[in-house]
Design a protein around this motif. Sequence first.
Motif, PDB file in Angstrom:
ATOM      1  N   UNK A   4       0.812  -1.209   0.000  1.00 55.99           N
ATOM      2  CA  UNK A   4       0.000   0.000   0.000  1.00 55.99           C
ATOM      3  C   UNK A   4       0.849   1.264   0.000  1.00 55.99           C
ATOM      4  N   UNK A   5       1.986   1.223   0.683  1.00 51.11           N
ATOM      5  CA  UNK A   5       2.776   2.433   0.844  1.00 51.11           C
ATOM      6  C   UNK A   5       4.053   2.487   0.041  1.00 51.11           C
ATOM      7  N   UNK A   6       5.011   1.638   0.395  1.00 51.78           N
ATOM      8  CA  UNK A   6       6.354   1.741  -0.177  1.00 51.78           C
ATOM      9  C   UNK A   6       6.353   1.596  -1.688  1.00 51.78           C
ATOM     10  N   UNK A 185      11.779  29.542   4.098  1.00 50.59           N
ATOM     11  CA  UNK A 185      10.906  29.672   5.270  1.00 50.59           C
ATOM     12  C   UNK A 185       9.473  29.242   4.963  1.00 50.59           C
ATOM     13  N   UNK A 186       9.092  29.296   3.706  1.00 50.31           N
ATOM     14  CA  UNK A 186       7.767  28.824   3.315  1.00 50.31           C
ATOM     15  C   UNK A 186       7.791  27.340   2.983  1.00 50.31           C
ATOM     16  N   UNK A 187       8.803  26.940   2.203  1.00 53.98           N
ATOM     17  CA  UNK A 187       8.832  25.563   1.708  1.00 53.98           C
ATOM     18  C   UNK A 187       9.173  24.545   2.786  1.00 53.98           C
ATOM     19  N   UNK A 188      10.019  24.917   3.741  1.00 56.20           N
ATOM     20  CA  UNK A 188      10.426  23.959   4.764  1.00 56.20           C
ATOM     21  C   UNK A 188       9.239  23.467   5.600  1.00 56.20           C
ATOM     22  N   UNK A 189       8.409  24.364   6.154  1.00 58.48           N
ATOM     23  CA  UNK A 189       7.253  23.850   6.907  1.00 58.48           C
ATOM     24  C   UNK A 189       6.242  23.127   6.023  1.00 58.48           C
ATOM     25  N   UNK A 190       6.091  23.559   4.752  1.00 54.66           N
ATOM     26  CA  UNK A 190       5.177  22.853   3.858  1.00 54.66           C
ATOM     27  C   UNK A 190       5.652  21.430   3.606  1.00 54.66           C
ATOM     28  N   UNK A 191       6.938  21.273   3.346  1.00 54.82           N
ATOM     29  CA  UNK A 191       7.492  19.932   3.119  1.00 54.82           C
ATOM     30  C   UNK A 191       7.459  19.094   4.391  1.00 54.82           C
ATOM     31  N   UNK A 192       7.567  19.760   5.530  1.00 58.13           N
ATOM     32  CA  UNK A 192       7.466  19.011   6.776  1.00 58.13           C
ATOM     33  C   UNK A 192       6.056  18.543   7.059  1.00 58.13           C
ATOM     34  N   UNK A 193       5.076  19.387   6.711  1.00 56.78           N
ATOM     35  CA  UNK A 193       3.677  19.044   6.978  1.00 56.78           C
ATOM     36  C   UNK A 193       3.149  17.996   6.008  1.00 56.78           C
ATOM     37  N   UNK A 194       3.619  18.030   4.775  1.00 56.33           N
ATOM     38  CA  UNK A 194       3.091  17.123   3.754  1.00 56.33           C
ATOM     39  C   UNK A 194       3.253  15.650   4.120  1.00 56.33           C
ATOM     40  N   UNK A 195       4.466  15.198   4.535  1.00 60.86           N
ATOM     41  CA  UNK A 195       4.577  13.780   4.899  1.00 60.86           C
ATOM     42  C   UNK A 195       3.771  13.410   6.138  1.00 60.86           C
ATOM     43  N   UNK A 196       3.632  14.346   7.098  1.00 58.99           N
ATOM     44  CA  UNK A 196       2.823  14.049   8.275  1.00 58.99           C
ATOM     45  C   UNK A 196       1.356  13.864   7.892  1.00 58.99           C
ATOM     46  N   UNK A 197       0.882  14.716   6.984  1.00 62.91           N
ATOM     47  CA  UNK A 197      -0.497  14.569   6.511  1.00 62.91           C
ATOM     48  C   UNK A 197      -0.673  13.260   5.763  1.00 62.91           C
ATOM     49  N   UNK A 202      -3.080   8.319   4.836  1.00 63.82           N
ATOM     50  CA  UNK A 202      -2.870   7.000   4.229  1.00 63.82           C
ATOM     51  C   UNK A 202      -3.029   5.889   5.260  1.00 63.82           C
ATOM     52  N   UNK A 203      -2.515   6.129   6.456  1.00 63.07           N
ATOM     53  CA  UNK A 203      -2.652   5.112   7.491  1.00 63.07           C
ATOM     54  C   UNK A 203      -4.105   4.846   7.842  1.00 63.07           C
ATOM     55  N   UNK A 205      -6.818   5.421   5.888  1.00 59.95           N
ATOM     56  CA  UNK A 205      -7.504   4.798   4.757  1.00 59.95           C
ATOM     57  C   UNK A 205      -7.115   3.329   4.604  1.00 59.95           C
ATOM     58  N   UNK A 206      -5.847   3.032   4.890  1.00 60.05           N
ATOM     59  CA  UNK A 206      -5.371   1.666   4.678  1.00 60.05           C
ATOM     60  C   UNK A 206      -5.845   0.703   5.759  1.00 60.05           C
ATOM     61  N   UNK A 207      -5.906   1.196   7.008  1.00 63.21           N
ATOM     62  CA  UNK A 207      -6.116   0.261   8.115  1.00 63.21           C
ATOM     63  C   UNK A 207      -7.478   0.358   8.784  1.00 63.21           C
ATOM     64  N   UNK A 208      -8.242   1.407   8.493  1.00 63.34           N
ATOM     65  CA  UNK A 208      -9.547   1.553   9.146  1.00 63.34           C
ATOM     66  C   UNK A 208     -10.464   0.355   8.910  1.00 63.34           C
ATOM     67  N   UNK A 209     -10.613  -0.151   7.670  1.00 63.93           N
ATOM     68  CA  UNK A 209     -11.478  -1.324   7.488  1.00 63.93           C
ATOM     69  C   UNK A 209     -11.019  -2.538   8.282  1.00 63.93           C
ATOM     70  N   UNK A 210      -9.693  -2.750   8.339  1.00 68.46           N
ATOM     71  CA  UNK A 210      -9.169  -3.901   9.072  1.00 68.46           C
ATOM     72  C   UNK A 210      -9.434  -3.764  10.568  1.00 68.46           C
ATOM     73  N   UNK A 211      -9.220  -2.555  11.100  1.00 77.41           N
ATOM     74  CA  UNK A 211      -9.461  -2.322  12.527  1.00 77.41           C
ATOM     75  C   UNK A 211     -10.932  -2.556  12.873  1.00 77.41           C
ATOM     76  N   UNK A 212     -11.836  -2.062  12.018  1.00 73.42           N
ATOM     77  CA  UNK A 212     -13.270  -2.242  12.266  1.00 73.42           C
ATOM     78  C   UNK A 212     -13.644  -3.716  12.196  1.00 73.42           C
ATOM     79  N   UNK A 213     -13.081  -4.417  11.210  1.00 70.13           N
ATOM     80  CA  UNK A 213     -13.398  -5.842  11.061  1.00 70.13           C
ATOM     81  C   UNK A 213     -12.921  -6.636  12.266  1.00 70.13           C
TER      82      UNK A 213
END
Length: 267
Positions: A4-6, A185-197, A202-203, A205-213
């Motif tokens: 799903x990810x890598x 100063x603009x791009x650094x926080x944007x690039x930092x926030x993007x992977x966290x989002x 993604x986590x 969307x990928x695991x919610x159905x499994x956790x519920x099941x």
Amino acid sequence: SFLLGVSFVLFYSTISIPAGYLVDRFSRRGVIGWAVFAWSSMTILCGLAKNYFQLFLFRAGIGVGEAALQPAAYSMIRDAFPPDRRGRAFGIYHLGPMFGVGFSLFVGGWLLKLSESGAVAGVPWLGTLSPWQFVIVVPGLVGLPLAALMLSVREPLRVTKQKSPVSGGWAAYREALAYVRQHWRIYLPLWGAAPLHAMAASGFHAWAPTVIARGWGMPLAGIGRTLGPLMMLSVMPGLLLLGLVMDRLSKRGRRAAPLEVAMTTVI
């Protein structure tokens, strides 16, 4: 997690750079059309994979195809809308992937139930597929003709070419990197926030159905038909409302409007 990810991100993130080069040089609607055809074909191949390696490889191919969408779409939206209307335009555009995740859960649950019940057993070729294969192959088949619809899209005139010619090749990348360093100063926080989002979304969307099941013992088909509509309804107000707010702030001369709207994520 690897499937799903890598496998997806490994090529999606790296191919985006040469894909952006193609977007700068060739027809953007053509690039998107071929990208839709590529990722739809790879989706079909994922459903026909015979082993883990093939599934990993074809999943990576989906990432290669989707890498061209964002550069082309962003470029077209920027040229098609004035600054005080881009917030709504980008909000509507991002409804697609966000709405699509919920829609895929709903349709996937319906397709899974349809296949498990044997209702498609008499359909040529599709009736011979396992339920998990059927759920993957059908959306891929639907995507193939949608690629041709891009030919009906009117491509906006490139604003950058109206103002000044854009240098191509590595010189353009050097110019872009120099611009990023200048505005770090603009791009650094944007690039930092993007992977966290991405990790959070993604986590979930990928695991919610499994956790519920596992937690409540619901069948996967039922989870998709329940969770999908909830996700579709929840993303629409946020994207549309915040896009409208950003446009109004921009019209009033608030240059920091995008950052002010982004701060609402803290709430």
